[in-house]
Scaffold this active site. Structure first.
Site, PDB file in Angstrom:
ATOM      1  N   ASP A   1       0.847  -1.184   0.000  1.00 41.99           N
ATOM      2  CA  ASP A   1       0.000   0.000   0.000  1.00 41.99           C
ATOM      3  C   ASP A   1       0.893   1.248   0.000  1.00 41.99           C
ATOM      4  O   ASP A   1       1.890   1.316   0.713  1.00 41.99           O
ATOM      5  CB  ASP A   1      -0.922  -0.002   1.235  1.00 41.99           C
ATOM      6  CG  ASP A   1      -2.062   0.997   1.089  1.00 41.99           C
ATOM      7  OD1 ASP A   1      -3.220   0.558   0.960  1.00 41.99           O
ATOM      8  OD2 ASP A   1      -1.791   2.222   1.108  1.00 41.99           O
ATOM      9  N   ILE A   2       0.507   2.239  -0.788  1.00 42.83           N
ATOM     10  CA  ILE A   2       1.314   3.451  -0.933  1.00 42.83           C
ATOM     11  C   ILE A   2       1.271   4.311   0.337  1.00 42.83           C
ATOM     12  O   ILE A   2       2.157   5.151   0.546  1.00 42.83           O
ATOM     13  CB  ILE A   2       0.819   4.249  -2.170  1.00 42.83           C
ATOM     14  CG1 ILE A   2       1.909   5.118  -2.750  1.00 42.83           C
ATOM     15  CG2 ILE A   2      -0.442   5.043  -1.845  1.00 42.83           C
ATOM     16  CD1 ILE A   2       1.579   5.695  -4.123  1.00 42.83           C
TER      17      ILE A   2
ATOM     18  N   ASN B   1     -12.794  -3.550   2.460  1.00 50.34           N
ATOM     19  CA  ASN B   1     -13.786  -2.481   2.575  1.00 50.34           C
ATOM     20  C   ASN B   1     -14.724  -2.567   1.379  1.00 50.34           C
ATOM     21  O   ASN B   1     -14.278  -2.676   0.236  1.00 50.34           O
ATOM     22  CB  ASN B   1     -13.090  -1.109   2.603  1.00 50.34           C
ATOM     23  CG  ASN B   1     -12.222  -0.932   3.839  1.00 50.34           C
ATOM     24  OD1 ASN B   1     -12.562  -1.415   4.917  1.00 50.34           O
ATOM     25  ND2 ASN B   1     -11.095  -0.259   3.677  1.00 50.34           N
TER      26      ASN B   1
ATOM     27  N   GLN C   1     -14.254   2.355   1.199  1.00 58.34           N
ATOM     28  CA  GLN C   1     -13.688   1.916  -0.076  1.00 58.34           C
ATOM     29  C   GLN C   1     -13.513   3.120  -0.994  1.00 58.34           C
ATOM     30  O   GLN C   1     -14.482   3.848  -1.252  1.00 58.34           O
ATOM     31  CB  GLN C   1     -14.582   0.865  -0.756  1.00 58.34           C
ATOM     32  CG  GLN C   1     -13.946   0.304  -2.023  1.00 58.34           C
ATOM     33  CD  GLN C   1     -14.741  -0.828  -2.677  1.00 58.34           C
ATOM     34  OE1 GLN C   1     -15.863  -1.142  -2.266  1.00 58.34           O
ATOM     35  NE2 GLN C   1     -14.155  -1.425  -3.698  1.00 58.34           N
TER      36      GLN C   1
ATOM     37  N   HIS D   1     -10.102  -5.197  -3.399  1.00 60.85           N
ATOM     38  CA  HIS D   1      -8.764  -5.455  -2.856  1.00 60.85           C
ATOM     39  C   HIS D   1      -8.874  -5.871  -1.401  1.00 60.85           C
ATOM     40  O   HIS D   1      -9.694  -5.328  -0.653  1.00 60.85           O
ATOM     41  CB  HIS D   1      -7.862  -4.221  -2.984  1.00 60.85           C
ATOM     42  CG  HIS D   1      -8.503  -2.948  -2.520  1.00 60.85           C
ATOM     43  ND1 HIS D   1      -9.422  -2.255  -3.284  1.00 60.85           N
ATOM     44  CD2 HIS D   1      -8.390  -2.257  -1.359  1.00 60.85           C
ATOM     45  CE1 HIS D   1      -9.830  -1.189  -2.626  1.00 60.85           C
ATOM     46  NE2 HIS D   1      -9.234  -1.168  -1.439  1.00 60.85           N
TER      47      HIS D   1
ATOM     48  N   HIS E   1      -6.920  -5.823   2.077  1.00 59.65           N
ATOM     49  CA  HIS E   1      -5.793  -5.269   2.833  1.00 59.65           C
ATOM     50  C   HIS E   1      -5.260  -6.361   3.762  1.00 59.65           C
ATOM     51  O   HIS E   1      -6.039  -7.005   4.476  1.00 59.65           O
ATOM     52  CB  HIS E   1      -6.263  -4.116   3.735  1.00 59.65           C
ATOM     53  CG  HIS E   1      -6.808  -2.908   3.029  1.00 59.65           C
ATOM     54  ND1 HIS E   1      -6.091  -1.741   2.878  1.00 59.65           N
ATOM     55  CD2 HIS E   1      -8.016  -2.685   2.451  1.00 59.65           C
ATOM     56  CE1 HIS E   1      -6.842  -0.847   2.253  1.00 59.65           C
ATOM     57  NE2 HIS E   1      -8.005  -1.384   1.985  1.00 59.65           N
TER      58      HIS E   1
END
Ligand code: AMP
Ligand code: ZN
Length: 114
Positions: free
Chosen positions: A30-31, A87, A94, A100, A102
């Protein structure tokens, strides 16, 4: 989907730090990490939400979940404990409508989440 950020990560048009790949999925960091380990696992195919993926291809949803747990093993957080979160919908937070999972861990995680 040409204007989907995560489809562009799958195609390589947007760079990402990929940590794991399977036939149907890609996992990348994750960024904006919220924990020492924060990895996203996505299907290569575009499905907006978990509910839509479950309806369209339950086997692929199972592959996403399997890969999420394998990420935890790879990251060395499986024994201590970790969280897998999908989410679903705007009220749940979301923001990217390509489903996706997490994978979060490496620190204590509060429950219930905020
Ligand atoms: P969600 O809020 O559940 O839709 O999660 C979207 C996640 O995608 C957030 O945690 C973002 O930090 C993450 N994200 C957004 N853009 C990127 C990117 N280019 N590379 C990696 N992660 C991203
Ligand atoms: Zn997409």
């Amino acid at each position: 989907m040409t204007d989907c950020l995560f489809c562009k990560i799958v195609s390589g048009d947007v760079p990402a730090t990929i940590v794991r790949e399977s036939a149907g999925t890609v996992a990348f960091r994750d960024i904006n990490p919220q924990a020492p380990t924060h990895v996203l696992v996505i299907p290569r195919d575009h499905h907006p939400t978990a509910a839509e993926l479950a309806a369209a291809d339950a086997g692929l949803l199972a592959e996403v979940v399997r890969e999420a747990h394998q990420v935890a093993v790879d990251e060395g957080i499986a024994e201590a404990g970790y969280r897998v979160v999908i989410n679903t919908g705007a009220q749940a937070g979301q923001t990217v409508f390509h489903v996706h999972a997490h994978v979060l861990g490496g620190r204590g995680l509060n429950w219930p989440p905020g």
